[in-house]
Scaffold this motif. Structure first.
Motif, PDB file in Angstrom:
ATOM      1  N   ALA A  55      -9.397  -4.446  -3.913  1.00  0.00           N
ATOM      2  CA  ALA A  55     -10.213  -5.663  -4.079  1.00  0.00           C
ATOM      3  C   ALA A  55     -10.597  -6.310  -2.751  1.00  0.00           C
ATOM      4  O   ALA A  55     -11.438  -7.197  -2.718  1.00  0.00           O
ATOM      5  CB  ALA A  55      -9.432  -6.672  -4.937  1.00  0.00           C
ATOM      6  N   LEU A  56      -9.957  -5.857  -1.640  1.00  0.00           N
ATOM      7  CA  LEU A  56     -10.243  -6.492  -0.342  1.00  0.00           C
ATOM      8  C   LEU A  56     -11.644  -6.144   0.143  1.00  0.00           C
ATOM      9  O   LEU A  56     -12.052  -4.984   0.060  1.00  0.00           O
ATOM     10  CB  LEU A  56      -9.238  -6.018   0.729  1.00  0.00           C
ATOM     11  N   PRO A  57     -12.370  -7.144   0.689  1.00  0.00           N
ATOM     12  CA  PRO A  57     -13.720  -6.852   1.198  1.00  0.00           C
ATOM     13  C   PRO A  57     -13.698  -6.189   2.578  1.00  0.00           C
ATOM     14  O   PRO A  57     -14.737  -5.876   3.126  1.00  0.00           O
ATOM     15  CB  PRO A  57     -14.359  -8.241   1.288  1.00  0.00           C
ATOM     16  N   TYR A  58     -12.509  -5.992   3.152  1.00  0.00           N
ATOM     17  CA  TYR A  58     -12.426  -5.398   4.501  1.00  0.00           C
ATOM     18  C   TYR A  58     -11.164  -4.545   4.586  1.00  0.00           C
ATOM     19  O   TYR A  58     -10.281  -4.630   3.741  1.00  0.00           O
ATOM     20  CB  TYR A  58     -12.364  -6.499   5.572  1.00  0.00           C
ATOM     21  N   GLU A  59     -11.080  -3.737   5.635  1.00  0.00           N
ATOM     22  CA  GLU A  59      -9.872  -2.932   5.881  1.00  0.00           C
ATOM     23  C   GLU A  59      -8.858  -3.779   6.650  1.00  0.00           C
ATOM     24  O   GLU A  59      -9.246  -4.484   7.584  1.00  0.00           O
ATOM     25  CB  GLU A  59     -10.223  -1.718   6.756  1.00  0.00           C
ATOM     26  N   PRO A  60      -7.561  -3.732   6.313  1.00  0.00           N
ATOM     27  CA  PRO A  60      -6.572  -4.456   7.125  1.00  0.00           C
ATOM     28  C   PRO A  60      -6.571  -3.921   8.562  1.00  0.00           C
ATOM     29  O   PRO A  60      -6.901  -2.756   8.790  1.00  0.00           O
ATOM     30  CB  PRO A  60      -5.238  -4.141   6.435  1.00  0.00           C
ATOM     31  N   THR A  61      -6.200  -4.766   9.521  1.00  0.00           N
ATOM     32  CA  THR A  61      -6.152  -4.334  10.930  1.00  0.00           C
ATOM     33  C   THR A  61      -4.937  -3.426  11.138  1.00  0.00           C
ATOM     34  O   THR A  61      -4.002  -3.418  10.333  1.00  0.00           O
ATOM     35  CB  THR A  61      -6.002  -5.535  11.885  1.00  0.00           C
ATOM     36  N   ALA A  62      -4.945  -2.709  12.257  1.00  0.00           N
ATOM     37  CA  ALA A  62      -3.811  -1.828  12.578  1.00  0.00           C
ATOM     38  C   ALA A  62      -2.526  -2.645  12.688  1.00  0.00           C
ATOM     39  O   ALA A  62      -1.446  -2.201  12.258  1.00  0.00           O
ATOM     40  CB  ALA A  62      -4.086  -1.094  13.889  1.00  0.00           C
ATOM     41  N   ALA A  63      -2.632  -3.869  13.239  1.00  0.00           N
ATOM     42  CA  ALA A  63      -1.443  -4.724  13.388  1.00  0.00           C
ATOM     43  C   ALA A  63      -0.899  -5.111  12.012  1.00  0.00           C
ATOM     44  O   ALA A  63       0.318  -5.123  11.788  1.00  0.00           O
ATOM     45  CB  ALA A  63      -1.786  -5.972  14.204  1.00  0.00           C
ATOM     46  N   GLN A  64      -1.803  -5.412  11.072  1.00  0.00           N
ATOM     47  CA  GLN A  64      -1.350  -5.760   9.713  1.00  0.00           C
ATOM     48  C   GLN A  64      -0.656  -4.564   9.060  1.00  0.00           C
ATOM     49  O   GLN A  64       0.408  -4.707   8.453  1.00  0.00           O
ATOM     50  CB  GLN A  64      -2.549  -6.205   8.851  1.00  0.00           C
ATOM     51  N   GLU A  65      -1.266  -3.372   9.197  1.00  0.00           N
ATOM     52  CA  GLU A  65      -0.675  -2.168   8.594  1.00  0.00           C
ATOM     53  C   GLU A  65       0.725  -1.913   9.159  1.00  0.00           C
ATOM     54  O   GLU A  65       1.657  -1.566   8.433  1.00  0.00           O
ATOM     55  CB  GLU A  65      -1.566  -0.938   8.857  1.00  0.00           C
TER      56      GLU A  65
END
Length: 695
Positions: A262-272
């Motif tokens: 449902a996210l409109p964007y990809e999580p950042t590498a830091a978030q992952e």
């Protein structure tokens, strides 16, 4: 376990020290001195050179000089209360000793004409003549040995003299026992530090200004002792916390997958990376104790929610806590769409919930129907019971003490704990404050956040700023107006905020301007915030209540009045309230000229950088650790010798050393472990000893 007998003399009554009577004993707590040991760690901050010279001519005046003189004529005061002068001659020149308000025949006894005396004090040139006003010491030549060549200068409090401090410190030094070495021998040799007793002696008997500097080997050693004891305590607490039965919470990812879709964007590498670190901690059977540190707008909410879903997927519940109702509501609003996309039940519990509504929520929570709860301190109340609490997330940790973390842990059967902070903290302070935790850092911004344009404007251009706001409001935009921090007094802050609210309301019209400050009733504060969030009010006048976490994507202007009165980190936090939507955002920092050099540097740094970690490091360099986090509520330890600003690098060494010692000797029973136990007792870390006992 009780304190070792070898330390008893240092923990005796302070009145047992030479020169400290009942009166001084009552005054000393103002200096943090309650026992003889406290004198050991109250170090002189300067040193006076009292070495005997041939003449005052050898000195660059004004200076403190010690010379032997022959006493000449006494010249009485010309008027009542005027100065009495005594002419004296050293080996090369004549000068005057000057005294005010003397009683009786004091001078005739102290300085008989024709005799020789040693005088020591500050010599200055006044009207072309060298004078020593009220010498610090007047001695007969045969008493010269009594005067220390280097005299330490101690911090004082009203009613306590240098003489008393020096005598008592000397007496405390005599009691310092020989103790086994607790510092790693390789570290001691590498740094060239003295042993404990030798370090105390060198620090209390400085031979020059260099011995009083934070870089002096004796001081570094004593600072390290404090940091090492602190880090040992944190590591023991961490071990005790993790030793508590943990439960592995392993999710299958099906709920997290729905949110990702449902996210409109990809999580950042830091978030992952942070999501993976937290999942790995939750998946093992030791209790998690992790800090999630992310700058304004780095996407902590998503990381936190993924962790909560992990707990739910594993069949349990999660709770997220915030320090204020405004923040709890906001977390709730932020998590709601994520919860809907995952299909999990989410609710909020706050002090506002009463009667049947509250009872219904508690029933759902106890039955396990409510999967994720958001709340304030209200979550700690006795009647709040979870069905199966797996994860507790605490937002803005510095508002919560370690005790509350334990309380919360006690609510769940061995719940994992994740702490979040939006305040970027320099590494040395993070280690001092959160040394018992593992740290995940979010150092990238998610896409879609617009950079904030920062401008400096002098307060003389107030009318222009109001005109700019009028235009923005007409275009449907919203703005914050933050009032100055006036002398840390909420009352004065309040007057400033109310006055500004009235002038802006008069300029922009009724109903356009809202007001929120710390003294308002919670319901009024929430109502004012709700109006602003819903766009009913366009300009929100506020004190720093809005510093942390308020999220209104439509607000694109931040005006900070008297920006020079705020600290760097605070200004960075405030600026982070805008730039959350698609509109181009501006932060106007209004200042009152002329700016001090430090204030100018602070505002320049903000103009140049949006990197919270760089800003925090600069802030530490400029202001020092105590100011940076406001020691009263920071959870930062209060050190007596260690200087976190200038000796920051030692903190990391102390942490790895403490963890290494406990890894090889968890019960502290080996020779170095036994010495470390004595250090913990010496530093008053009684709770650390209890942690060992628990083990």
């Amino acid at each position: 376990m009780s304190r070792p007998a070898v330390l008893f003399p240092l923990f005796a009554d302070v009145e047992t020290l030479e020169g400290i009577g009942p009166k001084a004993a009552k005054l000393l707590p103002a200096l943090g001195i309650e026992r003889p040991r406290d004198f050991l760690f109250t170090l002189p901050y300067a040193v006076i050179d009292r070495r005997l010279r041939a003449s005052i001519r050898d000195a660059v005046l004004p200076a403190t000089v010690t010379v032997e003189v022959e006493v000449g004529a006494h010249v009485p005061a010309r008027r009542k209360g005027g100065p009495v002068r005594v002419f004296v001659r050293d080996a090369a020149t004549e000068f005057q000793l000057v005294f005010f308000h003397l009683k009786g025949d004091y001078l005739a006894k102290q300085l008989p004409t024709g005799q020789r005396r040693i005088v020591s004090g500050k010599v200055e040139i006044f009207d072309g003549l060298a004078q020593m006003v009220h010498p610090d010491h007047i001695l007969r030549p045969e008493e010269a040995r009594e005067l220390a060549e280097f005299e330490p200068v101690y911090p004082l409090t009203a009613g306590v003299t240098q003489k008393q401090m020096a005598r008592a410190a000397g007496a405390a030094l005599m009691r310092a026992p020989a103790l086994s070495e607790w510092i790693d021998p390789a570290l001691l040799a590498r740094e060239g530090w003295p042993g404990w007793q030798a370090a105390l002696e060198a620090a209390h008997q400085p031979k020059g200004a260099a011995d009083c500097a934070p870089e002096a080997p004796a001081r570094l050693r004593l600072a390290y002792d404090e940091m090492f004891a602190h880090q040992l305590t944190l590591s023991l607490a961490r071990t005790a916390f993790r030793r508590g039965k943990g439960r592995a919470s392993v999710g299958d990812g099906h709920l997290q997958g729905r949110v990702r879709a449902a996210l409109p964007y990809e999580p950042t590498a830091a978030q992952e990376r942070a999501i993976a670190e937290i999942a790995a901690d939750m998946g093992c059977d030791k209790r998690m104790s992790r800090l999630l540190q992310g700058d304004v707008g780095s996407g902590k909410t998503l990381v936190a929610f993924m962790a909560l879903l992990n707990a739910v997927e594993a069949g349990g519940q999660g709770v997220m806590m915030a320090p204020t109702e405004i923040l709890a509501r906001q977390h709730f609003d932020g998590l709601k769409p994520l919860a809907e996309s995952a299909g999990v039940t989410l609710d909020i519990l706050s002090g506002r919930d009463r009667g049947t509504e509250r009872a219904a929520k508690l029933k759902a929570l106890a039955a396990g129907q409510l999967q994720v709860l958001v709340g304030t301190h209200a979550v700690f109340q006795k009647d709040v019971a979870f069905h199966d609490l797996r994860l507790a997330i605490i937002d803005e940790q510095h508002r919560f003490g370690v005790e509350q973390r334990k309380e919360l842990g006690a609510k769940g059967i061995a719940a994992d704990v994740l702490v979040m902070t939006a305040t970027p903290i320099p590494r040395s302070l993070a280690l001092a404050q959160y040394g018992d935790m593992d740290v995940s850092v979010l150092d990238e911004k998610p896409p879609g956040r617009t950079p904030v344009k920062t401008a400096l404007i002098s307060s003389g251009r107030y009318e222009e700023v109001v005109a700019h706001l009028r235009q923005a409001v007409a275009e449907g935009r919203q703005a914050y107006w933050v009032c100055p921090l006036v002398e840390e007094s909420e009352l004065v802050d309040l007057i400033a905020a109310e006055d500004r609210f009235k002038t802006l309301r008069a300029a922009l019209g009724e109903g356009v301007v809202g007001l929120v400050h710390g003294q308002m009733a919670p319901a009024d504060k929430d109502a004012a915030m709700a109006d602003f969030v819903a766009g009913r009010s366009k300009v929100l006048v506020a004190t720093t209540v809005i510093e942390v976490g308020v999220n209104v994507p439509n607000a694109s202007i931040m005006v900070i009045e008297r920006a020079e009165t705020f600290g760097l980190a605070q200004l960075h936090q405030l600026r982070g309230r805008v730039g959350r939507g698609a509109a181009e955002s501006t932060c106007l920092m209004m200042y009152q000229p002329p700016l001090s050099e430090a204030a100018e540097r602070r505002l320049q740094i903000l103009r140049e950088s949006e990197d919270g970690f760089r800003i925090a490091e600069e802030d530490l360099a400029m202001r020092g650790a105590g100011d940076l986090v406001g020691t009263a509520q920071s959870g930062l330890p209060r050190f007596r010798v260690a200087d976190l600003d200038r000796q920051a690098a030692l903190m990391a060494v102390a942490q790895s050393d403490a963890r290494a010692l406990l890894a090889t000797d968890p019960e502290l029973t080996g020779p170095r472990g036994q010495a470390a136990r004595v250090l913990l007792w010496l530093m008053g870390k009684d709770e650390a000893i209890r942690f060992i006992a628990v083990g």
